[in-house]
Every structure is written in C-alpha cells, then in structure tokens.
Design a protein around this motif. Structure first.
Motif, mmCIF file in Angstrom:
data_model
loop_
_atom_site.group_PDB
_atom_site.id
_atom_site.type_symbol
_atom_site.label_atom_id
_atom_site.label_comp_id
_atom_site.label_asym_id
_atom_site.label_seq_id
_atom_site.Cartn_x
_atom_site.Cartn_y
_atom_site.Cartn_z
ATOM 1 N N MET A 1 41.139 -16.506 -1.953
ATOM 2 C CA MET A 1 39.966 -17.330 -1.751
ATOM 3 C C MET A 1 38.717 -16.486 -1.938
ATOM 4 S SD MET A 1 40.832 -19.681 1.506
ATOM 5 C CE MET A 1 40.522 -21.313 0.906
ATOM 6 N N GLY A 2 37.651 -17.148 -2.359
ATOM 7 C CA GLY A 2 36.377 -16.462 -2.548
ATOM 8 C C GLY A 2 35.665 -16.241 -1.228
ATOM 9 N N LYS A 3 34.694 -15.396 -1.259
ATOM 10 C CA LYS A 3 33.934 -15.107 -0.049
ATOM 11 C C LYS A 3 32.777 -16.091 0.070
ATOM 12 C CE LYS A 3 35.182 -10.392 0.306
ATOM 13 N NZ LYS A 3 35.086 -9.403 1.313
ATOM 14 N N THR A 4 32.538 -16.557 1.286
ATOM 15 C CA THR A 4 31.450 -17.474 1.540
ATOM 16 C C THR A 4 30.165 -16.690 1.761
ATOM 17 O OG1 THR A 4 32.993 -18.956 2.614
ATOM 18 C CG2 THR A 4 30.694 -19.361 2.999
ATOM 19 N N GLN A 5 29.076 -17.155 1.157
ATOM 20 C CA GLN A 5 27.781 -16.507 1.306
ATOM 21 C C GLN A 5 26.990 -17.263 2.367
ATOM 22 O OE1 GLN A 5 26.196 -16.530 -2.640
ATOM 23 N NE2 GLN A 5 27.722 -15.122 -3.409
#
Length: 58
Positions: free
Chosen positions: A1-5
């Motif tokens: 999963m991608g990282k949340t900003q």
C-alpha cells in the motif's frame, strides 16, 4: 500500500489547526472520508454520505 500524506488533510490558520476533510461518523476521529463528486465515502467501513445536488425537484 502507498503512504498517506496526512499533512495535506490539515491547514494552519493563525494559531489554529483546521481539518480539511471530514471524519467518518462510524469509525470516529482519525479516519478521514474520501471526497468524490457526489458523495463522501469511508474507505475503512464503507459508510457513504451523499452530497446535496443543490437542485429542488417539484
């Protein structure tokens, strides 16, 4: 999963921090809802709130 900003979900006005996105009413504080064209949706529990279209049908 991608990282949340998450820094993009807040704004500073003077000495106050303002949230730019809504929290999910079912999941509680800390779980933001995604904003789509016609609705807000929670990615965690699936809760959906529909936006008002602004039109009145008679």
């Amino acid at each position: 999963m991608g990282k949340t900003q998450k820094y993009k979900y807040y704004k500073i006005e003077g000495d106050k921090v303002v949230r730019l996105k809504k929290f999910c009413p079912k999941c509680g504080p800390g779980v933001f809802m995604a904003e789509h064209l016609n609705r807000y949706a929670c990615g965690r529990c699936g809760y959906t709130e529909w936006k008002n279209s602004g039109k009145k049908e008679e």
